[in-house]
Design a protein around this motif. Sequence first.
Motif, short mmCIF file in Angstrom:
data_model
loop_
_atom_site.label_atom_id
_atom_site.label_comp_id
_atom_site.label_asym_id
_atom_site.label_seq_id
_atom_site.Cartn_x
_atom_site.Cartn_y
_atom_site.Cartn_z
N VAL A 47 -14.86 -10.85 -112.75
CA VAL A 47 -14.85 -11.86 -113.78
C VAL A 47 -13.75 -12.02 -114.80
CG1 VAL A 47 -16.31 -13.30 -115.52
CG2 VAL A 47 -17.37 -12.21 -113.34
N ILE A 48 -13.61 -10.94 -115.34
CA ILE A 48 -12.38 -10.79 -116.34
C ILE A 48 -11.08 -11.07 -115.78
CG2 ILE A 48 -11.05 -9.47 -118.10
CD1 ILE A 48 -14.00 -8.17 -118.62
N ALA A 49 -10.80 -10.53 -114.45
CA ALA A 49 -9.49 -10.65 -113.82
C ALA A 49 -9.35 -12.01 -113.28
CB ALA A 49 -9.55 -9.65 -112.69
N ALA A 50 -10.46 -12.69 -112.81
CA ALA A 50 -10.44 -13.88 -112.28
C ALA A 50 -10.05 -15.08 -113.44
CB ALA A 50 -11.83 -14.37 -111.55
N TYR A 51 -10.73 -14.66 -114.66
CA TYR A 51 -10.24 -15.71 -115.87
C TYR A 51 -8.75 -15.59 -116.27
CZ TYR A 51 -10.33 -17.64 -120.49
OH TYR A 51 -10.02 -18.43 -121.44
N LEU A 52 -8.36 -14.30 -116.12
CA LEU A 52 -6.93 -14.17 -116.49
C LEU A 52 -6.04 -14.80 -115.56
CD1 LEU A 52 -6.90 -10.28 -117.71
CD2 LEU A 52 -6.73 -12.40 -119.32
N ALA A 53 -6.36 -14.66 -114.21
CA ALA A 53 -5.68 -15.24 -113.12
C ALA A 53 -5.71 -16.69 -113.52
CB ALA A 53 -6.18 -14.79 -111.79
N TYR A 54 -6.93 -17.30 -113.84
CA TYR A 54 -7.05 -18.66 -113.88
C TYR A 54 -6.23 -18.98 -114.80
CZ TYR A 54 -8.86 -23.07 -115.48
OH TYR A 54 -8.81 -24.51 -116.03
N GLY A 93 11.40 -15.43 -114.31
CA GLY A 93 10.47 -14.72 -115.78
C GLY A 93 9.34 -14.34 -115.56
N SER A 94 8.56 -14.69 -114.57
CA SER A 94 7.30 -14.41 -114.63
C SER A 94 6.63 -13.77 -113.48
CB SER A 94 6.24 -15.64 -115.01
OG SER A 94 6.35 -16.58 -113.83
N ILE A 95 7.41 -13.47 -112.51
CA ILE A 95 7.10 -12.93 -111.30
C ILE A 95 6.44 -11.44 -111.29
CG2 ILE A 95 9.35 -11.57 -110.86
CD1 ILE A 95 8.87 -12.10 -107.72
N ILE A 96 6.76 -10.59 -112.44
CA ILE A 96 6.21 -9.45 -112.63
C ILE A 96 4.81 -9.46 -113.30
CG2 ILE A 96 6.20 -7.01 -113.90
CD1 ILE A 96 9.22 -7.41 -113.52
N ALA A 97 4.55 -10.45 -114.06
CA ALA A 97 3.44 -10.87 -114.47
C ALA A 97 2.42 -11.47 -113.41
CB ALA A 97 3.21 -11.57 -115.61
N THR A 98 2.86 -12.20 -112.53
CA THR A 98 2.40 -12.75 -111.59
C THR A 98 1.71 -11.34 -110.34
OG1 THR A 98 3.54 -14.88 -111.49
CG2 THR A 98 2.22 -14.39 -109.44
N LEU A 99 2.49 -10.52 -110.06
CA LEU A 99 2.32 -9.54 -109.36
C LEU A 99 1.17 -8.78 -110.07
CD1 LEU A 99 5.57 -8.43 -107.82
CD2 LEU A 99 3.85 -9.84 -106.52
N ALA A 100 1.20 -8.39 -111.11
CA ALA A 100 0.15 -7.81 -112.12
C ALA A 100 -1.18 -8.41 -112.05
CB ALA A 100 0.63 -7.32 -113.61
N ILE A 101 -1.21 -9.75 -112.03
CA ILE A 101 -2.40 -10.29 -112.20
C ILE A 101 -2.95 -10.39 -110.84
CG2 ILE A 101 -3.39 -12.70 -112.19
CD1 ILE A 101 -2.95 -11.93 -114.74
N LYS A 102 -2.20 -10.18 -109.79
CA LYS A 102 -2.80 -10.06 -108.61
C LYS A 102 -3.23 -8.86 -108.32
CE LYS A 102 -0.29 -13.75 -105.82
NZ LYS A 102 0.13 -14.05 -104.66
N CYS A 103 -2.72 -7.73 -108.75
CA CYS A 103 -3.08 -6.41 -108.53
C CYS A 103 -4.53 -6.32 -109.26
CB CYS A 103 -2.24 -5.49 -109.09
SG CYS A 103 -0.78 -5.10 -108.06
N ILE A 104 -4.49 -6.78 -110.54
CA ILE A 104 -5.95 -6.61 -111.38
C ILE A 104 -6.96 -7.40 -110.83
CG2 ILE A 104 -4.56 -5.94 -113.51
CD1 ILE A 104 -5.29 -8.78 -114.67
#
Length: 173
Positions: free
Chosen positions: A128-135, A151-162
């Motif tokens: 639930v927390i990870a889905a909220y962060l992804a949203y 600028g945000s590809i690393i953050a996007t990959l981290a969001i997908k991992c979590i």
Amino acid sequence: MLFSPKHQQLKSNKRGFGPVCYSAPLTAQTLQWVCTVALAVLAVSSGTAVQKSFIVPLFALQAPSSIFSWIKSNYGSWTAFLALLVHLFFFIPGGLVLPLTALLLVIVAPYQVMNLRGTQGGAVVSLVIAAYLAYQHFSRAGSLQSAFDQGSIIATLAIKCITAVPCLLLICS
């Protein structure tokens, strides 16, 4: 005599000359380390607009037990004490306050809360927390395409991992 039955018999008896694929099993501890590294990357990443305060409880639920045993030991207590002393007398940038908060949260967390770790309930809360962060990340980026900008590809990959790790932990358990 390339097509003789003897040649075909020899060819079919050969083993071990084809491609070999081996995948190490994904254990819960390996997935927890992947999530912890992704959370650390997301905490220092500047290419996202997520509320970084949500990273701390997600870390408390997903960190491996070896990190927890270190934090709960005297070393973690002394580290938190010294970090609080430095925080009292010097200015600490916002990105360095998160590790201190995570350290303090784990040290003072009651036993009942820490029992959620490694259970299906903990995986659901993490999801639930990870889905909220992804949203938050994808809605503030505008679209999925713009989330993969330079600028945000690393953050996007981290969001997908979590987001993927709690899903895999729910499936595996």
